[in-house]
Design an enzyme around this catalytic site. Sequence first.
Site, PDB file in Angstrom:
ATOM      1  N   VAL A   9      -2.148  -8.636   5.082  1.00 40.79           N
ATOM      2  CA  VAL A   9      -2.900  -7.428   4.759  1.00 40.79           C
ATOM      3  C   VAL A   9      -1.903  -6.308   4.511  1.00 40.79           C
ATOM      4  CG1 VAL A   9      -4.952  -8.083   6.067  1.00 40.79           C
ATOM      5  CG2 VAL A   9      -3.157  -6.781   7.187  1.00 40.79           C
ATOM      6  N   SER A  10      -2.201  -5.491   3.493  1.00 37.11           N
ATOM      7  CA  SER A  10      -1.303  -4.384   3.160  1.00 37.11           C
ATOM      8  C   SER A  10      -1.957  -3.034   3.325  1.00 37.11           C
ATOM      9  CB  SER A  10      -0.812  -4.532   1.708  1.00 37.11           C
ATOM     10  OG  SER A  10      -1.913  -4.626   0.820  1.00 37.11           O
ATOM     11  N   THR A  11      -3.286  -3.005   3.507  1.00 38.37           N
ATOM     12  CA  THR A  11      -3.995  -1.737   3.665  1.00 38.37           C
ATOM     13  C   THR A  11      -4.932  -1.817   4.862  1.00 38.37           C
ATOM     14  OG1 THR A  11      -5.805  -2.432   2.198  1.00 38.37           O
ATOM     15  CG2 THR A  11      -3.941  -1.297   1.183  1.00 38.37           C
ATOM     16  N   GLN A  14      -8.320  -3.966   4.940  1.00 38.44           N
ATOM     17  CA  GLN A  14      -8.273  -5.421   4.993  1.00 38.44           C
ATOM     18  C   GLN A  14      -8.020  -5.838   6.445  1.00 38.44           C
ATOM     19  OE1 GLN A  14      -4.888  -6.051   2.447  1.00 38.44           O
ATOM     20  NE2 GLN A  14      -6.099  -6.075   0.571  1.00 38.44           N
TER      21      GLN A  14
END
Length: 209
Positions: A9-11, A14
């Site tokens: 997950v990058s944000t 998420q």
Amino acid sequence: MQTILYARVSTTDQTIAHQRTQAEAAGFKVDEVVSDEGVSGFTTTLKDRPQGRRLFDMLRRGDTLVVRWVDRLGRNYADVCDTIREMMRWGVIVRTVINNLTFDGVTKDPMQQAVRDALIGFMAATAQAQAEATKEAQRGGIDHARGREEAYRGRKPSFRRDQFDDVRGALGQGTGVSEVATATGLSRQTIYRIRDNPAEAEAALARWA
């Protein structure tokens, strides 16, 4: 043999838990979850991520690596292609939750291999293209917001509050425009604008304070 889910997950919108729920809902029996949080798949390769390196150490021949889609492995075309092909050479099966795709090194038929490799390349290219489109949209949104701000506030003054006060004081004492410009470091045009419309000049400073 084990089934490992790799999640990334990058944000903040998420979650790792959601990716596991999706995998289990699709029928995967996950033995272990390996995850990287707050990590970009566009700027970092899988081997450069802390848990990505761990994943390479864990996987053995006969294991299955599950990802929601190939963009979880990364959003760099070359990195995603190299990763999946390396896994297949090890005898690891790579499967996706979305579309239920399976990539392995079982087939020896050159036509089937060509189709498989073309699909890997297409999916990897799509992942990178989506990342680039998202970044471009974000840049456009930032530029648009800046444009709206400037339209609302007007052009940013080329002088500071202290310079404005100095100009007003000097002009009030009868100092010439050229002399004031030299003393304050401002252009003659700026001095004229302040002299001719001091109220607007002061309002501009207030809007950009």
